[in-house]
Motif scaffolding. Structure first.
Motif, PDB file in Angstrom:
ATOM      1  N   UNK A  43       4.395  11.312  -2.269  1.00  0.00           N
ATOM      2  CA  UNK A  43       3.760  11.352  -3.677  1.00  0.00           C
ATOM      3  C   UNK A  43       3.973  12.609  -4.587  1.00  0.00           C
ATOM      4  N   UNK A  94      -6.430   8.788  -5.013  1.00  0.00           N
ATOM      5  CA  UNK A  94      -5.513   8.194  -3.714  1.00  0.00           C
ATOM      6  C   UNK A  94      -5.651   9.152  -2.288  1.00  0.00           C
ATOM      7  N   UNK A  95      -5.701  10.386  -2.533  1.00  0.00           N
ATOM      8  CA  UNK A  95      -5.819  11.221  -1.348  1.00  0.00           C
ATOM      9  C   UNK A  95      -6.895  10.811  -0.413  1.00  0.00           C
ATOM     10  N   UNK A 155       0.385   4.253  -2.518  1.00  0.00           N
ATOM     11  CA  UNK A 155      -0.003   5.453  -2.525  1.00  0.00           C
ATOM     12  C   UNK A 155       1.026   6.444  -2.959  1.00  0.00           C
ATOM     13  N   UNK A 156       2.320   6.028  -2.912  1.00  0.00           N
ATOM     14  CA  UNK A 156       3.297   6.985  -3.608  1.00  0.00           C
ATOM     15  C   UNK A 156       3.168   7.244  -5.070  1.00  0.00           C
ATOM     16  N   UNK A 184       8.660   4.615   0.151  1.00  0.00           N
ATOM     17  CA  UNK A 184       7.621   5.276  -0.459  1.00  0.00           C
ATOM     18  C   UNK A 184       6.228   5.610   0.178  1.00  0.00           C
ATOM     19  N   UNK A 185       5.617   6.435   0.520  1.00  0.00           N
ATOM     20  CA  UNK A 185       4.374   6.676   1.048  1.00  0.00           C
ATOM     21  C   UNK A 185       3.528   7.877   0.480  1.00  0.00           C
ATOM     22  N   UNK A 202       0.874  -1.039  -0.044  1.00  0.00           N
ATOM     23  CA  UNK A 202       0.066   0.106   0.027  1.00  0.00           C
ATOM     24  C   UNK A 202       0.936   1.272   0.021  1.00  0.00           C
ATOM     25  N   UNK A 203       2.063   1.244   0.540  1.00  0.00           N
ATOM     26  CA  UNK A 203       2.872   2.206   0.585  1.00  0.00           C
ATOM     27  C   UNK A 203       3.439   2.792  -0.818  1.00  0.00           C
TER      28      UNK A 203
END
Lengths: 333, 332
Positions: free
Chosen positions: B272, A250-251, A230-231, B267-268, A226-227
């Protein structure tokens, strides 16, 4: 938005079935009741991908995300439902249009060790398809492959090497160069960074974003991480047991998840910033797709499940502009 | 049973200057090259590193599971005041699975595919203690409950192939717990599992360590997992520990450029749209490694001084790092 979406996935389903064995068929002659074993790996998946978007597909193992990817890439055929490419039905395409679609969708696989032919040199791995499909002349192959290798951050000096002479991260770059070589528009990344170390994973993710700008690419990014999703993603699709349960930007998805499954899943993501904390684990395990629970497939693990959830399957519907969720709880509000 | 019972202040495990080398035709591969570790009873240590950093070999060295061409060439390992390297194989065997237990990455490799779960668990109990089969079965059932397995009696009668990956890993952890070990070494135990199952296992393992006072070494490449679990972190690079310290300290104020690079490349959502920080290049090939800091070719702070292997610098009581040019800005 005058242009049609680059890809529309319309009610795509895939059923794997195991036929009744000989013994079973004989037993059936005498009044036995052996039926073929069927697994609904993917059911009614409906996703629209706009040009230039990065769409992430997330789910636990066995949720059907890879099966969706394989159907899009033409590796397996859908049992029902269809695909539209730039507004055109893929089934009704002429041979020429179909070729353009096949080349337009390329896939980057998970395992950089299994997805490259160990007996081919890099020049052929990357250049073969481009020559075969007439994108370049054979005599230009060497120059073309060198330029592709440089695009993905490999030295052109390695062009005559074999895959075993490269590390995992380099091999993944070769896989990316191979996909890019036929000038695709949509790239499907099926767990493409899962097998890489963190530092190499960061390099490859950066490369994906650079290439997106340079080649005007659209990505379908499939991952259980998920990380990473999300990125990289603009929009995220959450799948559970073969169905889409939530779609959101996403947000919105990470900030305010709607479906209880999404909420629990996001709670599980280990985060650096959070420091030490107590996980409140999701109860139970993914049910077997051979015997999915009636009603909402998530009901046995859902803390909010009601009687209705156990009998009636919730439909995926719009809860606010651009957001879809399949949960009965939205009717109560 | 053990002659030198621990006092509370003494470390349970002390590894000093451990060197495990593999002798190959290309010369000695220094997989572990001078590792120092200390672990108090009940403490959870996260041993972090990328592939080839020697983190798994460190774990296997403690367990005495190094096979030729590998050899522990130097250093000493003390467990509960006893020298593990001086022990005979027979003594080690009575220790392994009893006082020191292990959980491997792939649960299908740990479990015997042709034996039922109960057979394997009862055997593990009776190998170390003279108890009746019934008592052993009861203990097996108890630990299954402890690791959160629903309907343990049914699971005991299953063969491993009838269970899902998460369930198998939980059984592997249950087997590790059977003889109430004082130390568990877990080698990437959740890497092959889904996040939801990973969350369950971390939750259970941590509460078990708190309850029973078992110390844990959790070997992993995933900093995010360790950030939520460990009391202390040790970061390995090319056979050496480059940084250790309290988890929060290391995550929020990394001193070694490699640690910092690792943390920033996760990454997170907050990254983004931006490029991820990337550590250039790749992990060095161990046989070709010469003198000096192994990270210098990838390091943005490297100078000529880095051709000399850096010494351990102490910072406060618990922080240690090996770098000539530590990250002083700290806060990120």
């Amino acid at each position: 938005m005058t242009r049609p979406p680059i890809l529309e996935i319309r009610y795509l389903s895939k059923i794997f079935s195991q036929p009744v064995s000989l013994g079973g068929r004989i037993a059936n002659l005498f009044g036995g009741n052996n039926r073929p074993i069927q697994v609904h790996a993917v059911q009614d998946v409906d996703i629209t991908v706009e040009s230039g978007e990065v769409v992430g597909i997330v789910g636990e193992s066995g949720c059907g995300k890879s099966t969706v990817a394989r159907m899009l890439a033409g590796i397996s055929t859908p049992s029902s439902g269809g695909l539209r490419w730039r507004g055109k039905d893929v089934d009704k395409m002429t041979a020429k249009e179909r070729r353009a679609f096949d080349l337009g969708v390329q896939m980057i696989f998970q395992d950089p060790f299994a997805s490259l032919n160990p007996r081919m040199r890099i020049i052929d791995i990357i250049g073969e398809a481009a020559v075969k499909h007439g994108r370049i002349k054979r005599r230009d192959q060497r120059d073309y492959v060198v330029s592709m290798m440089e695009k993905v951050g490999l030295s052109g000096a390695y062009i005559d090497r074999f895959p075993h002479q490269f590390s995992g991260g380099q091999r993944q770059r070769i896989g990316i160069a191979r996909a890019l070589a036929v000038n695709p528009e949509l790239i499907i990344c099926d767990e493409s960074v899962a097998a890489l170390d963190v530092s190499i994973q960061a390099q490859v993710l950066n490369l994906f974003m650079d290439l997106r700008d340079e080649f005007d690419l659209t990505y379908l990014f499939i991952s259980h991480n998920l990380g990473v999703v999300e990125h990289i993603s603009d929009r995220v699709v959450i799948m559970y047991l073969g169905r889409v349960v939530e779609v959101a930007p996403t947000d919105a998805l990470y900030g305010d998840p709607n479906h209880p499954y999404t909420r629990l899943l996001i709670d599980q993501v280990p985060r650096l910033e959070a420091g030490k904390r107590d996980y409140t684990p999701i109860k139970g395990e993914l049910p077997s797709p051979l015997d999915p629970p009636p009603g909402c497939a998530f009901n046995p693990r859902c803390p909010y499940a009601t009687e209705r959830c156990r009998t009636e399957r919730p439909a995926l519907r719009e809860i606010s502009p651009g957001r879809l969720s399949a949960c009965h709880l939205n009717d109560l509000a | 049973m053990t002659p030198g019972q621990t006092t509370t202040s003494a470390p349970l495990l002390r590894v000093q200057n451990l060197k495990t080398h593999f002798h190959t035709r290309q010369g000695a591969v220094k997989a572990v090259d001078g590792v120092d570790l200390e672990l108090a009873p009940g403490e959870i240590l996260g041993l972090v590193g990328e592939s080839g950093s020697g983190k798994s070999i460190t774990g296997f060295s403690i367990l005495g599971l190094i096979d030729p061409p590998g050899r522990i060439v130097d250093g000493n390992i003390e467990f509960d005041g006893r020298d593990l390297l001086a022990m005979k194989e027979r003594e080690l065997r009575s220790l392994r699975g009893n006082d020191i237990a292990v959980v491997f990455q792939d649960p299908s490799m740990t479990l015997n595919p042709v034996l039922r779960v109960d057979t394997q668990m009862i055997e593990a109990v009776r190998a170390h203690e003279k108890v009746s089969i019934e008592a052993a079965r009861q203990r097996a059932r108890d630990v299954l409950v402890k690791v959160g397995i629903p309907s343990p009696d049914e699971r005991l009668r299953c063969y491993p192939f009838e269970l899902s990956g998460g369930m198998r890993q939980r059984i592997a952890i249950a087997i590790a717990l059977l003889n109430r070990p004082r130390l568990i070494i877990a080698d990437e135990p959740t890497t092959a599992l889904d996040v939801s199952i990973q969350g369950q296992i971390i939750h259970e393992v941590r509460s078990l360590c708190r309850e029973t006072g078992t110390a844990l070494i959790w070997v992993t490449h995933d900093l995010a997992v360790i950030a939520g679990l460990a009391d202390r972190i040790a970061v390995m690079y090319a056979g050496r520990i480059v940084e250790t310290g309290e988890t929060d300290e290391v995550i929020h104020r990394p001193m070694h450029p490699y640690t910092r690079g690792l943390i920033e490349s996760v990454p997170s959502g907050s990254t983004r749209g931006a490029r991820l920080h990337q550590i250039e290049g790749m992990t060095p090939s161990l046989p070709e490694l010469g003198e000096g800091c192994a990270f210098r070719d990838r390091c943005h702070r490297a100078t000529d001084q880095c051709r000399v292997t850096p010494d351990v610098t102490l910072l406060g009581d618990t922080r240690e790092f090996r770098c000539w040019h530590p990250e002083t800005g700290g806060e990120q």
